[in-house]
Design an enzyme around this catalytic site. Structure first.
Site, mmCIF file in Angstrom:
data_model
loop_
_atom_site.group_PDB
_atom_site.id
_atom_site.type_symbol
_atom_site.label_atom_id
_atom_site.label_comp_id
_atom_site.label_asym_id
_atom_site.label_seq_id
_atom_site.Cartn_x
_atom_site.Cartn_y
_atom_site.Cartn_z
ATOM 1 N N LYS A 111 0.826 -1.210 0.000
ATOM 2 C CA LYS A 111 0.000 0.000 0.000
ATOM 3 C C LYS A 111 0.860 1.260 0.000
ATOM 4 O O LYS A 111 0.461 2.285 -0.552
ATOM 5 C CB LYS A 111 -0.951 -0.011 1.201
ATOM 6 C CG LYS A 111 -2.091 -1.004 1.018
ATOM 7 C CD LYS A 111 -3.298 -0.637 1.845
ATOM 8 C CE LYS A 111 -4.440 -1.590 1.567
ATOM 9 N NZ LYS A 111 -5.551 -1.457 2.513
ATOM 10 N N LYS A 191 -3.541 -10.932 -7.141
ATOM 11 C CA LYS A 191 -4.720 -11.278 -6.342
ATOM 12 C C LYS A 191 -5.906 -10.428 -6.810
ATOM 13 O O LYS A 191 -5.737 -9.237 -7.093
ATOM 14 C CB LYS A 191 -4.383 -10.944 -4.877
ATOM 15 C CG LYS A 191 -5.417 -11.356 -3.871
ATOM 16 C CD LYS A 191 -5.147 -10.693 -2.517
ATOM 17 C CE LYS A 191 -5.529 -9.231 -2.529
ATOM 18 N NZ LYS A 191 -5.696 -8.603 -1.218
ATOM 19 N N LYS A 194 -10.020 -4.910 -5.327
ATOM 20 C CA LYS A 194 -10.753 -3.719 -5.736
ATOM 21 C C LYS A 194 -9.787 -2.691 -6.325
ATOM 22 O O LYS A 194 -10.037 -2.116 -7.378
ATOM 23 C CB LYS A 194 -11.463 -3.107 -4.524
ATOM 24 C CG LYS A 194 -12.492 -4.036 -3.898
ATOM 25 C CD LYS A 194 -12.772 -3.717 -2.426
ATOM 26 C CE LYS A 194 -13.110 -4.968 -1.640
ATOM 27 N NZ LYS A 194 -13.311 -4.828 -0.219
HETATM 28 P P1 TYM Z 1 -10.725 -7.087 2.732
HETATM 29 O O1 TYM Z 1 -11.845 -6.131 2.848
HETATM 30 O O2 TYM Z 1 -9.603 -6.765 1.800
HETATM 31 O O3 TYM Z 1 -11.247 -8.521 2.301
HETATM 32 C C1 TYM Z 1 -12.272 -9.204 2.987
HETATM 33 C C2 TYM Z 1 -11.975 -10.700 2.998
HETATM 34 O O4 TYM Z 1 -11.864 -11.186 1.665
HETATM 35 C C3 TYM Z 1 -10.638 -11.917 1.516
HETATM 36 N N1 TYM Z 1 -10.129 -11.732 0.144
HETATM 37 C C4 TYM Z 1 -9.772 -12.723 -0.686
HETATM 38 N N2 TYM Z 1 -9.778 -14.060 -0.533
HETATM 39 C C5 TYM Z 1 -9.351 -14.799 -1.603
HETATM 40 N N3 TYM Z 1 -8.943 -14.257 -2.780
HETATM 41 C C6 TYM Z 1 -8.927 -12.924 -2.960
HETATM 42 N N4 TYM Z 1 -8.524 -12.404 -4.124
HETATM 43 C C7 TYM Z 1 -9.358 -12.083 -1.888
HETATM 44 N N5 TYM Z 1 -9.463 -10.740 -1.738
HETATM 45 C C8 TYM Z 1 -9.939 -10.543 -0.481
HETATM 46 C C9 TYM Z 1 -9.687 -11.295 2.531
HETATM 47 O O5 TYM Z 1 -8.628 -12.165 2.864
HETATM 48 C C10 TYM Z 1 -10.639 -11.021 3.687
HETATM 49 O O6 TYM Z 1 -10.779 -12.182 4.483
HETATM 50 N N6 TYM Z 1 -7.800 -6.319 6.729
HETATM 51 C C11 TYM Z 1 -9.024 -6.958 6.292
HETATM 52 C C12 TYM Z 1 -10.256 -6.503 7.062
HETATM 53 C C13 TYM Z 1 -10.172 -6.663 8.554
HETATM 54 C C14 TYM Z 1 -10.188 -7.890 9.265
HETATM 55 C C15 TYM Z 1 -10.136 -7.517 10.646
HETATM 56 C C16 TYM Z 1 -10.241 -9.216 8.870
HETATM 57 C C17 TYM Z 1 -10.103 -5.656 9.466
HETATM 58 N N7 TYM Z 1 -10.076 -6.192 10.726
HETATM 59 C C18 TYM Z 1 -10.103 -8.503 11.639
HETATM 60 C C19 TYM Z 1 -10.215 -10.195 9.873
HETATM 61 C C20 TYM Z 1 -10.145 -9.812 11.226
HETATM 62 C C21 TYM Z 1 -9.240 -6.625 4.824
HETATM 63 O O7 TYM Z 1 -8.741 -5.661 4.323
HETATM 64 O O8 TYM Z 1 -10.145 -7.421 4.190
#
Ligand code: TYM
Length: 325
Positions: A111, A191, A194
């Site tokens: 990032k 990956k 968005k």
């Molecule tokens: P975020 O919003 O990027 O994604 C949400 C969930 O989707 C999964 N994910 C994927 N899994 C497989 N292939 C992909 N291409 C893919 N893109 C996204 C992510 O692994 C995630 O599980 N930091 C986290 C949000 C968060 C969080 C937390 C998660 C904040 N606090 C506490 C768990 C526990 C995030 O940015 O997710």
């Protein structure tokens, strides 16, 4: 009952990676665990965002979770900023987290490259707030995609460091991976995400979805229709695994390796199965869009239940720290 926590950012469209990598797994887990799912709006402000759209995005994200099958009777769904104890605990965790650990986080490095003009403290501190999200509920398991595993490991370390200094308050949470923990984008390289704009949105029109799938990169070594392909290195086959049954998977595997079927044939089969599963989700989302008051009621009720847990953990934490009550 063991508790589960997971979160999702309200940054734009929810895509196929989010769905098969995380959300679909969340729905199954609500049968067996005490589940808490959070729309993490404070995490999302670490990068530039559209202020005028932000409220809508938070509601829409919760709405999609409901449309995917999460039920407020079986889990708690809420918005992070509605339970301010998360950020309070993050501050305390800041005081036990070595800066070096945060600097080496892959997501922070990525990032920082993507947002060179705004490398702020929040971006670096992001995993500490994530640790607070999880640990304030003393969650044992965190169902996420592969990209979040490093952050969950940091949460374990934060819990260890806190407990070593102030006494045993927090459990060490474990990541739970789904059967499709890493879905690549339509570019077949990075990956699905968005920010990279290589995604297939969960609620996109069927025609748009098909166009993205039709042109998505497959096994790059399969140049001509007559070339045999290798499903093991094909992102489309990975997505197939998430949507198709064993019989179809065997057919596709064999057809691809022998050049019996072409990539478009394979994609057509996948698309049919994708639509069968995603169609009803889209319909449910469209109907919920007409009743956002219901969605707001769900997240308010979720926050109320979560606040009670978070407040209790904060009282215990403050006491462990020796803070004046
Ligand atoms: P975020 O919003 O990027 O994604 C949400 C969930 O989707 C999964 N994910 C994927 N899994 C497989 N292939 C992909 N291409 C893919 N893109 C996204 C992510 O692994 C995630 O599980 N930091 C986290 C949000 C968060 C969080 C937390 C998660 C904040 N606090 C506490 C768990 C526990 C995030 O940015 O997710």
């Amino acid at each position: 009952m063991k508790r589960i926590f997971s979160g999702i950012q309200p940054t734009g469209e929810i895509h196929l990676g989010n769905y098969v990598g995380a959300i679909r797994n969340w729905v199954t887990l609500t049968d067996e665990y005490d589940c808490v799912f959070c729309v993490v709006d404070y995490h999302a402000i670490t990068v530039e965002y559209e202020i005028s759209e932000f409220r809508k995005r938070a509601i829409e994200t919760a709405l999609i979770l409901l449309a995917c099958g999460l039920s407020p009777e079986k889990c708690k769904i809420f918005v992070q900023s509605h339970v301010p104890e998360h950020t309070e605990l993050a501050w305390i965790f800041n005081c036990v987290t070595p800066i070096g650990e945060l600097e080496r986080m892959t997501q922070f490095k990525d990032k920082s490259k993507q947002h060179r003009a705004n490398i702020n403290m929040g971006l670096m501190d992001y995993p500490v707030l994530q640790a607070a999200d999880i640990l304030i509920y003393k969650a044992g398991f965190v169902p996420v995609g592969e990209d979040q595993v490093q952050h969950i490991e940091l949460s374990r370390e934060v819990a260890r460091k806190f407990n070593a200094r102030f006494g045993n308050v927090f459990p060490e949470p474990q990541a739970l991976l789904s059967m499709a923990p890493k879905i690549l984008g339509v570019d077949g390289e990075a990956k699905m995400s968005k920010t990279l704009n290589n995604y297939i949105g969960l609620l996109e029109d069927e025609e748009v979805m098909w166009e993205k799938l039709r042109t998505a990169v497959t096994d790059v070594n399969r140049v001509r229709r007559s070339d045999p392909g290798n499903p093991e290195i094909c992102n489309i086959y990975t997505i197939h695994r998430a949507f198709s049954d064993n019989r179809i998977l065997l057919d596709v595997d064999k057809g691809c390796r022998t050049a019996g079927i072409g990539c478009i044939d394979c994609k057509k089969m996948l698309f049919k199965n994708m639509i069968a599963e995603l169609g009803p989700i889209r319909e449910k989302a469209l109907s919920l869009m007409k009743d956002t008051d219901y969605v707001i009621d769900v997240i308010r009720a979720g926050a109320k239940k979560c606040s009670a847990i978070a407040k209790a953990t904060m009282a215990e934490t403050r006491s462990a720290l020796g803070i004046l009550a």
